[in-house]
Design a protein around this motif. Sequence first.
Motif, PDB file in Angstrom:
ATOM      1  N   LEU A  62       0.832  -1.209   0.000  1.00 31.70           N
ATOM      2  CA  LEU A  62       0.000   0.000   0.000  1.00 31.70           C
ATOM      3  C   LEU A  62       0.862   1.254   0.000  1.00 31.70           C
ATOM      4  O   LEU A  62       0.613   2.205  -0.758  1.00 31.70           O
ATOM      5  CB  LEU A  62      -0.928  -0.013   1.218  1.00 31.70           C
ATOM      6  N   GLN A  63       1.888   1.260   0.836  1.00 29.07           N
ATOM      7  CA  GLN A  63       2.789   2.414   0.876  1.00 29.07           C
ATOM      8  C   GLN A  63       3.436   2.644  -0.481  1.00 29.07           C
ATOM      9  O   GLN A  63       3.546   3.787  -0.949  1.00 29.07           O
ATOM     10  CB  GLN A  63       3.861   2.181   1.957  1.00 29.07           C
ATOM     11  N   PHE A  64       3.852   1.573  -1.133  1.00 28.33           N
ATOM     12  CA  PHE A  64       4.486   1.673  -2.444  1.00 28.33           C
ATOM     13  C   PHE A  64       3.536   2.284  -3.472  1.00 28.33           C
ATOM     14  O   PHE A  64       3.916   3.183  -4.232  1.00 28.33           O
ATOM     15  CB  PHE A  64       4.934   0.284  -2.885  1.00 28.33           C
ATOM     16  N   ARG A  65       2.307   1.802  -3.522  1.00 25.29           N
ATOM     17  CA  ARG A  65       1.323   2.355  -4.460  1.00 25.29           C
ATOM     18  C   ARG A  65       1.068   3.831  -4.173  1.00 25.29           C
ATOM     19  O   ARG A  65       0.941   4.654  -5.098  1.00 25.29           O
ATOM     20  CB  ARG A  65       0.014   1.576  -4.367  1.00 25.29           C
ATOM     21  N   ALA A  66       1.015   4.182  -2.898  1.00 26.50           N
ATOM     22  CA  ALA A  66       0.713   5.566  -2.517  1.00 26.50           C
ATOM     23  C   ALA A  66       1.801   6.541  -2.965  1.00 26.50           C
ATOM     24  O   ALA A  66       1.501   7.672  -3.355  1.00 26.50           O
ATOM     25  CB  ALA A  66       0.514   5.661  -1.007  1.00 26.50           C
ATOM     26  N   VAL A  67       3.052   6.115  -2.905  1.00 30.05           N
ATOM     27  CA  VAL A  67       4.138   7.036  -3.257  1.00 30.05           C
ATOM     28  C   VAL A  67       4.522   6.958  -4.728  1.00 30.05           C
ATOM     29  O   VAL A  67       5.352   7.745  -5.191  1.00 30.05           O
ATOM     30  CB  VAL A  67       5.389   6.804  -2.374  1.00 30.05           C
ATOM     31  N   THR A  68       3.920   6.027  -5.464  1.00 34.46           N
ATOM     32  CA  THR A  68       4.256   5.906  -6.891  1.00 34.46           C
ATOM     33  C   THR A  68       3.074   6.224  -7.798  1.00 34.46           C
ATOM     34  O   THR A  68       3.044   7.278  -8.428  1.00 34.46           O
ATOM     35  CB  THR A  68       4.797   4.494  -7.202  1.00 34.46           C
ATOM     36  N   THR A  69       2.098   5.349  -7.882  1.00 31.63           N
ATOM     37  CA  THR A  69       1.044   5.466  -8.895  1.00 31.63           C
ATOM     38  C   THR A  69      -0.314   5.921  -8.386  1.00 31.63           C
ATOM     39  O   THR A  69      -1.165   6.296  -9.175  1.00 31.63           O
ATOM     40  CB  THR A  69       0.857   4.108  -9.598  1.00 31.63           C
ATOM     41  N   GLU A  70      -0.536   5.873  -7.073  1.00 32.28           N
ATOM     42  CA  GLU A  70      -1.857   6.214  -6.528  1.00 32.28           C
ATOM     43  C   GLU A  70      -1.710   7.179  -5.360  1.00 32.28           C
ATOM     44  O   GLU A  70      -1.930   6.833  -4.205  1.00 32.28           O
ATOM     45  CB  GLU A  70      -2.604   4.946  -6.092  1.00 32.28           C
ATOM     46  N   ARG A  71      -1.368   8.417  -5.683  1.00 28.56           N
ATOM     47  CA  ARG A  71      -1.080   9.419  -4.653  1.00 28.56           C
ATOM     48  C   ARG A  71      -2.275   9.695  -3.742  1.00 28.56           C
ATOM     49  O   ARG A  71      -2.095  10.110  -2.595  1.00 28.56           O
ATOM     50  CB  ARG A  71      -0.631  10.724  -5.317  1.00 28.56           C
ATOM     51  N   GLU A  72      -3.463   9.433  -4.231  1.00 32.75           N
ATOM     52  CA  GLU A  72      -4.647   9.662  -3.407  1.00 32.75           C
ATOM     53  C   GLU A  72      -4.690   8.746  -2.180  1.00 32.75           C
ATOM     54  O   GLU A  72      -5.477   8.984  -1.244  1.00 32.75           O
ATOM     55  CB  GLU A  72      -5.923   9.489  -4.236  1.00 32.75           C
ATOM     56  N   LEU A  73      -3.842   7.721  -2.176  1.00 35.58           N
ATOM     57  CA  LEU A  73      -3.779   6.808  -1.031  1.00 35.58           C
ATOM     58  C   LEU A  73      -2.889   7.341   0.088  1.00 35.58           C
ATOM     59  O   LEU A  73      -2.865   6.771   1.186  1.00 35.58           O
ATOM     60  CB  LEU A  73      -3.245   5.441  -1.474  1.00 35.58           C
ATOM     61  N   LEU A  74      -2.153   8.399  -0.170  1.00 40.91           N
ATOM     62  CA  LEU A  74      -1.179   8.896   0.805  1.00 40.91           C
ATOM     63  C   LEU A  74      -1.758   9.135   2.204  1.00 40.91           C
ATOM     64  O   LEU A  74      -1.122   8.745   3.201  1.00 40.91           O
ATOM     65  CB  LEU A  74      -0.507  10.171   0.288  1.00 40.91           C
ATOM     66  N   PRO A  75      -2.933   9.749   2.352  1.00 42.71           N
ATOM     67  CA  PRO A  75      -3.441   9.964   3.709  1.00 42.71           C
ATOM     68  C   PRO A  75      -3.621   8.679   4.513  1.00 42.71           C
ATOM     69  O   PRO A  75      -3.532   8.698   5.749  1.00 42.71           O
ATOM     70  CB  PRO A  75      -4.785  10.668   3.467  1.00 42.71           C
ATOM     71  N   ARG A  76      -3.867   7.572   3.840  1.00 39.29           N
ATOM     72  CA  ARG A  76      -4.044   6.309   4.548  1.00 39.29           C
ATOM     73  C   ARG A  76      -2.765   5.859   5.248  1.00 39.29           C
ATOM     74  O   ARG A  76      -2.801   5.095   6.213  1.00 39.29           O
ATOM     75  CB  ARG A  76      -4.520   5.213   3.587  1.00 39.29           C
ATOM     76  N   LEU A  77      -1.625   6.353   4.772  1.00 38.26           N
ATOM     77  CA  LEU A  77      -0.349   5.972   5.362  1.00 38.26           C
ATOM     78  C   LEU A  77      -0.171   6.538   6.766  1.00 38.26           C
ATOM     79  O   LEU A  77       0.605   6.003   7.563  1.00 38.26           O
ATOM     80  CB  LEU A  77       0.818   6.440   4.486  1.00 38.26           C
ATOM     81  N   LEU A  78      -0.894   7.600   7.074  1.00 35.30           N
ATOM     82  CA  LEU A  78      -0.723   8.259   8.366  1.00 35.30           C
ATOM     83  C   LEU A  78      -1.044   7.340   9.537  1.00 35.30           C
ATOM     84  O   LEU A  78      -0.554   7.554  10.652  1.00 35.30           O
ATOM     85  CB  LEU A  78      -1.579   9.523   8.428  1.00 35.30           C
ATOM     86  N   ALA A  79      -1.828   6.310   9.289  1.00 40.76           N
ATOM     87  CA  ALA A  79      -2.168   5.364  10.357  1.00 40.76           C
ATOM     88  C   ALA A  79      -0.936   4.627  10.878  1.00 40.76           C
ATOM     89  O   ALA A  79      -0.922   4.134  12.011  1.00 40.76           O
ATOM     90  CB  ALA A  79      -3.204   4.354   9.855  1.00 40.76           C
ATOM     91  N   ALA A  80       0.110   4.567  10.055  1.00 40.70           N
ATOM     92  CA  ALA A  80       1.342   3.880  10.469  1.00 40.70           C
ATOM     93  C   ALA A  80       2.224   4.743  11.356  1.00 40.70           C
ATOM     94  O   ALA A  80       3.153   4.234  11.989  1.00 40.70           O
ATOM     95  CB  ALA A  80       2.127   3.418   9.245  1.00 40.70           C
ATOM     96  N   GLY A  81       1.954   6.052  11.398  1.00 39.12           N
ATOM     97  CA  GLY A  81       2.682   6.949  12.278  1.00 39.12           C
ATOM     98  C   GLY A  81       4.173   7.001  12.037  1.00 39.12           C
ATOM     99  O   GLY A  81       4.650   6.883  10.912  1.00 39.12           O
ATOM    100  N   GLU A  82       4.920   7.142  13.131  1.00 41.56           N
ATOM    101  CA  GLU A  82       6.364   7.340  13.065  1.00 41.56           C
ATOM    102  C   GLU A  82       7.128   6.110  12.589  1.00 41.56           C
ATOM    103  O   GLU A  82       8.320   6.197  12.284  1.00 41.56           O
ATOM    104  CB  GLU A  82       6.892   7.765  14.435  1.00 41.56           C
TER     105      GLU A  82
END
Length: 222
Positions: A183-203
């Motif tokens: 999921l992180q990989f898709r968010a930073v490459t081809t599906e930027r709209e997924l980026l906010p979902r990464l915040l759940a992983a925190g630090e």
Amino acid sequence: MKLLSVNLGRPRAVPYTDQPEGLTGIDKQPSDGPVRVSAPGPKGTGASGLAGDAVCDTRHHGGDDQAVYAVAREDLDDWERELGRTLGNGAFGENLTTSGLDVSGARIGERWRIGRELVLEVTCGRIPCRTFQDHLGERGWVKRFTRKGAPGAYLRVIEPGEIRAGDRVEIVHRPAHEVTVALQFRAVTTERELLPRLLAAGEALHPESLAAARKYAEQHKV
């Protein structure tokens, strides 16, 4: 779940890297003996977390949050079938080739104990580059690898230790969130709209991905 091989690279001059001295350590080969793993220091100055392993371009690789790179043997086998060629352990420039472990399906912040001492924490997926493409000699590899979405995982060192081929891999902590490496990989490459979902992983998330997720969320008021 076990460690099939621990792979180390030596500096090698190649024509396809923009590293200032033209060197890369991507050509990694299985080690015959034990290898010490420890935190290498901040990105830009720290290199590989594995003793005897070369990371030549510290602008983009290495450092505490990318101290170790792991790839599942199952993913290499899948690529062998797709490409019609043999891919040995270390072929993707990975330090650890594992068996029985869903590396790209691991959650950010997931912790693995390897052997008796070493504890690693998952931070992000691997972004393909020109050096990776030309090392493999596969045309269009960056796009093809990205489309596959199984990038393998970078890890930071939580507890240093010595490892060797054949060591058991145990998941000792799995976070409650659903943010996987894939999921992180898709968010930073081809599906930027997924980026906010990464915040759940925190630090636990790689600092660069965390900053990108925060910036996107702020700009889009998510």
